[in-house]
Design an enzyme around this catalytic site. Structure first.
Site, PDB file in Angstrom:
ATOM      1  N   GLU A   1       0.814  -1.213   0.000  1.00  0.00           N
ATOM      2  CA  GLU A   1       0.000   0.000   0.000  1.00  0.00           C
ATOM      3  C   GLU A   1       0.851   1.268   0.000  1.00  0.00           C
ATOM      4  OE1 GLU A   1      -2.861  -0.998   3.161  1.00  0.00           O
ATOM      5  OE2 GLU A   1      -4.219  -1.469   1.532  1.00  0.00           O
TER       6      GLU A   1
ATOM      7  N   GLU B   1      -3.928 -10.570   0.246  1.00  0.00           N
ATOM      8  CA  GLU B   1      -4.757 -10.496   1.443  1.00  0.00           C
ATOM      9  C   GLU B   1      -6.180 -10.843   1.035  1.00  0.00           C
ATOM     10  OE1 GLU B   1      -4.395  -6.711   3.541  1.00  0.00           O
ATOM     11  OE2 GLU B   1      -2.270  -6.639   3.015  1.00  0.00           O
TER      12      GLU B   1
HETATM   13  C1  GAL Z   1      -4.985  -3.978   4.045  1.00  0.00           C
HETATM   14  C2  GAL Z   1      -3.583  -3.735   4.524  1.00  0.00           C
HETATM   15  C3  GAL Z   1      -3.288  -4.436   5.809  1.00  0.00           C
HETATM   16  C4  GAL Z   1      -4.400  -4.204   6.784  1.00  0.00           C
HETATM   17  C5  GAL Z   1      -5.681  -4.663   6.189  1.00  0.00           C
HETATM   18  C6  GAL Z   1      -6.872  -4.415   7.078  1.00  0.00           C
HETATM   19  O1  GAL Z   1      -5.380  -3.002   3.170  1.00  0.00           O
HETATM   20  O2  GAL Z   1      -2.654  -4.112   3.574  1.00  0.00           O
HETATM   21  O3  GAL Z   1      -2.090  -3.952   6.316  1.00  0.00           O
HETATM   22  O4  GAL Z   1      -4.496  -2.843   7.051  1.00  0.00           O
HETATM   23  O5  GAL Z   1      -5.942  -3.965   5.023  1.00  0.00           O
HETATM   24  O6  GAL Z   1      -6.772  -4.965   8.313  1.00  0.00           O
END
Ligand code: GAL
Length: 991
Positions: free
Chosen positions: A423, A502
């Protein structure tokens, strides 16, 4: 104005002074001394204090002691400030590269001995494995240099400043610096020297660095060696005793690749390592190599020629007491736990972990995506204006970070992908990092999720794409546009392997739909799985003013700017307890799949390359959850990617009970991470004979009793139930509310899959608006006939015309009490409902209800979109253990598909409930808790739950799914509970 001492806090240049080039973190026999331990410490509120503390004769008697490694905000009971949690937000003004004058600055000092024989060393080096965020170093009063890059290693040449005997090292650490703008990860801000400090003697003729690049091809291994050493250091010898290799290179020019026969490959499943030494006359380096070749062929990501599916976790370094300070024993246990839960991959979100972690990953077996320490998420708010990722002033800082990342860890076979960071928007500095990696390490691809259009990375990566969108990414025929891509860019992305860096945000109770994502991986080979967000909660252990311990999240330390409990989004609670979501995950990704077909079962091995020779197969048959037969199953060894058909054992089928066959694949022998017998995969087969749902044949047995009217074990006053089997009971009352989960409180825009949700508004908000948490009842009629009591109530909330009609019929059937409840919503309900249930309140009295035994799904909680870990069986639990201690109290404890339930008090049954399926075969679930949903919803932390004198039983005709909307998609439509008429039918008996 910053003083002359502190101007450098706003400097984007990553290194100054005698910093040495990045190199591997090596196990060398060269002498070294750990400088971990107690240091003298002083904290100042600004960066501009005089630097006189670094002078040799400085008197630090007034200072405190602090352990290194540690974070100062986790020491001193608040005397050194408190942790701050933010996700995207910067906890200081966005004014890059400047930071406020209010900049907590820790001065550290300690003495250390340099042995006399170190005077023979060519060089003395001082290594810092992790300091947050910017630090400057002095030795014996000489300024050595400064560095930033908190989760990266920095080595300084201190040769000319050290002397045999006593020396003083002084370190100044600033909490905020220009580097803070590129370290905006979603985690606690935890300043200090939090990793090891070591002083190292570098021998003349030593090995400065070594890189063993390995490959594997059909039983043959390759080792390509890169040695960084002076010409005078040669000859260099590489020994790999297990394979009989001893190779001596007389000069640097002689160093050449080696081919080795008879090699077993390294994989996450069979992490075969070989001990190697690389030596000169002056120094010997010990390494453990694994042979594997990483490759992208078309849209496939392959290791040793076979497609890899990532069943991964995003792993932060976090501990409730130590913060990001590494503890090897805890880390090893954590990784062993991952293995026990069928996790095969780790993304080191969002920075390199302690270097030892990679040794453990090599040894236990994980596919690792090693991520650089980089995130600039806070610039999103400014539309990415000023983002360092696209500003030449930061180019060198970015390159320095990726160099330090790759160089430190390049020898690890577990690392199969390098990730540029997280990010950080997009820009030329990221492209430059990627180019540097490509030039340095052709053997591993580059990942960065923010490169949406695929301009400089090798794999296509996304976070939190919905099931539908993920499916479209895996499909060629689809013209569906990809996020932030033109059609041409989208086409380019579809030529690459895809992974979800993620997905499935594990905050609080949830996520749902894990099985839907997993199914896609097996349908679309381009999809290579992904990494759950995230492995563990980041709670920090602290206490309330009255001394009650609890796990703190954002805001608990009085932060001005914070992001609440968004840091509690792990599959593991802060105290290492796996949540039900981790059990669900284990079941969803189990590497052995069973397909029942007549009297046979097909057993498929879904692993990357390991066969099933490490497994045994065990079966058991249960009647209504009671064991009647069991045995071992003869299963031939199944190669990876293959399956075998095996006859089922003889199954004794009951006529008056449900008959279930369960097969477990278990470890045949102990491993480094689990005991012999550990269950890897499970499947169940329902062999029950179909039995008709018994019809109601009502009997008449009304008895007056003590001012009340009794029917069997039930006593009523004015049509309301007051006692069951002699114990006080209130209810049943309609319960439509559940204490909103973090996903229920999520308000993502992404709602196209569920038309009952509103973009940007959480379901919890809609439920509160409709008053589901504050329903009131108006009794419309009570009608007692010869054989039944029928009540009709209208349930609705203040200032709402919406209502639900609840009709309850009590009768006696076969001597047992029967309750039938019809729940009929009025027209006009627009939102989904959390649940459709009836609640019984059971005040403690002489024998409080404190446990349950049941036949249904268990042993853990389950919800419509999270049912894979649940199995049909007979279970028991204390009331306490029926609930999960989520960091922020919320809905928990629902057990689905209930058949029989016994409420217990001190182990003895007090009430027995049998459920019946409705006309569509649906069974209710239950929740037994010491708190009502309304009480739970009021509490911000477990310690805020009030003392209770009542147990609450909720029998739910239905529950809404969990989804992942705290950060991701809402509940899939099939599992979303829309208002509808439901029937609950129960038989109730005394203990
Ligand atoms: C993503 C980010 C993580 C965390 C997650 C939400 O966008 O990469 O670091 O913030 O969202 O918990």
């Amino acid at each position: 104005m910053p003083s002359q001492h502190s101007a450098y806090v706003s400097d984007t240049a990553p290194e100054r002074g005698a910093l040495r080039a990045a190199r591997s973190w090596l196990h060398s026999d060269a002498p070294s001394r750990s400088l971990n331990g107690l240091w003298r410490f002083r904290l100042s509120p600004t960066a501009s204090v005089a630097e006189d503390f670094a002078a040799e004769g400085f008197d630090d008697t007034g200072w405190d002691d602090i352990p290194v490694p540690s974070h100062w905000v986790l020491r001193g009971d608040g005397a050194y400030g408190r942790p701050i949690y933010t996700n995207v937000q910067f906890p200081f003004p966005i004014d890059p590269p400047h930071v406020p004058d209010e900049n907590p600055t820790g001065d550290y000092r300690r003495h250390f001995e340099v042995p006399a024989d170190w005077s023979e060393a060519e060089r003395v080096v001082l290594r810092f494995d992790g300091v947050e965020s910017l630090f400057k170093v002095w030795v014996n009063g000489d300024e050595i240099g400064s560095a930033s890059g908190s989760r990266l290693a920095h080595e300084f040449d201190v040769t000319s400043s050290v002397r045999p005997g006593d020396n003083v090292v002084s370190v100044r650490v600033h909490q905020w610096s220009a580097a803070s703008y590129v370290e905006d990860q979603d985690q606690w801000w935890l300043p200090g020297i939090f990793r090891d400090v070591t002083v190292i003697a570098r021998p003349a003729g030593g090995i400065e660095d070594v890189w063993l690049r390995t490959g594997f091809d059909n039983g043959r291994g390759q080792v390509e060696t890169e040695v960084t050493a002076d010409a005078a250091a040669f000859p260099v010898t590489l020994r790999l005793p297990e394979l009989g290799v001893e190779q001596v290179w007389a000069t640097a020019a002689d160093v050449a690749p080696l081919d080795v026969d008879g090699v077993e490959p390294w994989s996450a499943e069979r992490p075969r390592l070989y001990d190697v030494t690389v030596s000169t006359a002056a120094e010997s380096i010990a390494l453990r190599v694994g042979f594997r070749t990483v490759e992208i062929r078309g849209d496939r990501f392959l290791v040793n020629g076979r497609r890899v599916v990532f069943h991964g976790m995003n792993r932060h370094e976090t501990h409730p007491e130590r913060g990001r300070v590494f503890d090897e024993e805890h880390a090893r246990e954590d990784l062993a736990r991952m293995k026990r839960f069928n996790v095969n991959a780790i993304r080191t979100s969002h920075y390199p972990p302690h270097p030892r972690l990679l040794d453990l990953a090599d040894e236990l077996g994980f596919w690792v995506v090693l991520e650089c320490d980089l995130e600039t998420h806070g610039f999103d708010k400014l539309g990415w204006v000023g983002n360092p990722s696209d500003d030449p002033a930061w180019r060198e800082a970015y390159l320095d970070r990726i160099r330090r990342t790759v160089e430190r860890d390049k020898n690890h076979p577990s690392i199969v992908i390098w990730s540029l960071g997280n990010e950080a928007g997009t820009g030329t500095n990221l492209a430059a990092m990627s180019a540097w990696v490509h030039a340095r390490d052709a053997g591993r691809p580059v990942h960065y999720e923010g490169d949406h259009a695929g301009e400089y990375t090798d794999v296509y990566s996304r976070m939190y794409s919905s099931v539908l969108e993920t499916e479209q990414i895996g499909t060629d025929g689809s013209r569906a546009p990809l996020l932030n891509c033109t059609p041409a860019q989208g086409a380019r992305q579809r030529t690459k392997p895809f992974l979800l860096c993620e997905y499935a945000h594990a905050m609080g109770n949830g996520p749902g739909a894990l099985d839907q994502y997993e199914a896609l991986v097996h349908e679309h080979p381009r999809l290579h799985g992904g990494f759950i967000w995230e492995w563990r909660d980041h709670g920090i252990l602290t206490t309330t003013p009255d001394g009650t311990p609890f796990y703190a999240y954002g805001g608990d330390f009085g932060e001005v700017v914070h992001d609440g409990n968004f840091v509690m989004d792990g599959m593991l609670l802060s105290d290492d307890v796996p949540t039900p979501s981790l059990h669900e995950y284990k079941a969803v990704v189990q590497p052995v799949r069973f397909t029942f077909d007549g009297d046979e079962v097909a057993i498929a091995n879904l692993r990357h390359s390991a066969d099933t020779s490490d497994l045994r197969f065990h079966w058991r048959v249960e009647h209504d959850g009671t064991l009647v037969d069991s045995g071992d199953m003869e299963v031939p060894v199944v190669a990876a990617g293959e399956s075998a058909r095996v006859p089922l054992p003889r199954i004794p089928v009951a006529q008056d009970a449900e008959t279930w066959l369960t097969i477990d694949a278990v470890l045949a022998a102990e491993t480094a991470w689990a005991r012999d017998g550990h269950v890897i995969a499970t499947a169940q087969l329902d062999r029950s004979t179909r039995r008709p749902v018994p019809a109601v044949r009502r009997e008449t047995d009304w008895r007056p009793s003590d001012g009340t009217l009794a029917l069997g074990i039930a006593e009523f006053v004015d049509g309301s139930l007051v006692r069951l089997a002699g114990r006080a009971v209130a209810g049943p009352r309609l319960e439509l509310f559940r204490a909103p989960t973090d996903n229920d409180e999520g308000a993502t825009q992404e709602v196209e899959e569920s038309d009952a949700s509103v973009a940007g508004v959480s379901n919890a908000e809609l439920w509160r608006r409709d008053g589901l948490d504050r329903l009131t009842t108006r009794l419309l009629s009570v009608e007692r006939s010869a054989d039944a009591l029928r009540t009709i109530s209208k349930v609705s909330a203040a200032n709402s015309a919406l209502s639900v009609i609840v009709e309850s019929v009590w009768s006696l059937v076969g001597g047992e009490l029967e309750l039938r409840v019809e729940i009929e919503p009025s027209r006009g309900w627009l939102t989904v409902w959390p649940r459709i249930g009836i609640r019984f309140d059971l005040p403690d009295g002489a024998a409080p209800v404190d446990g349950a035994e049941w036949f249904g799904l268990g042993p853990l909680e389950s919800y419509p979109d999270s049912l894979r870990a649940a199995r049909t069986g007979r279970f028991s639990s204390t009331i306490r253990d029926l609930s999960v201690d989520y960091a922020r109290p919320q809905e928990t404890g629902h057990r689905s598909h209930l058949r029989q339930l016994t409420l217990t008090s001190a182990g003895a049954g007090v009430l027995r409930i049998v459920t019946f399926p409705d006309t569509r075969g649906r069974r209710p679930g239950f929740t037994l808790s010491r708190h009502t949903p309304q009480q739970i919803a009021q509490a911000g932390h477990p310690f805020e739950l009030p003392d209770s004198t009542t147990s609450h039983l909720i029998v739910d005709a239905a529950q809404h799914g969990l989804g992942s909307r705290a950060c991701g998609p809402d509940v899939w439509p099939e599992f979303a509970l829309r208002p509808e008429a439901r029937t609950i039918r129960l038989r109730i008996a005394g203990g």
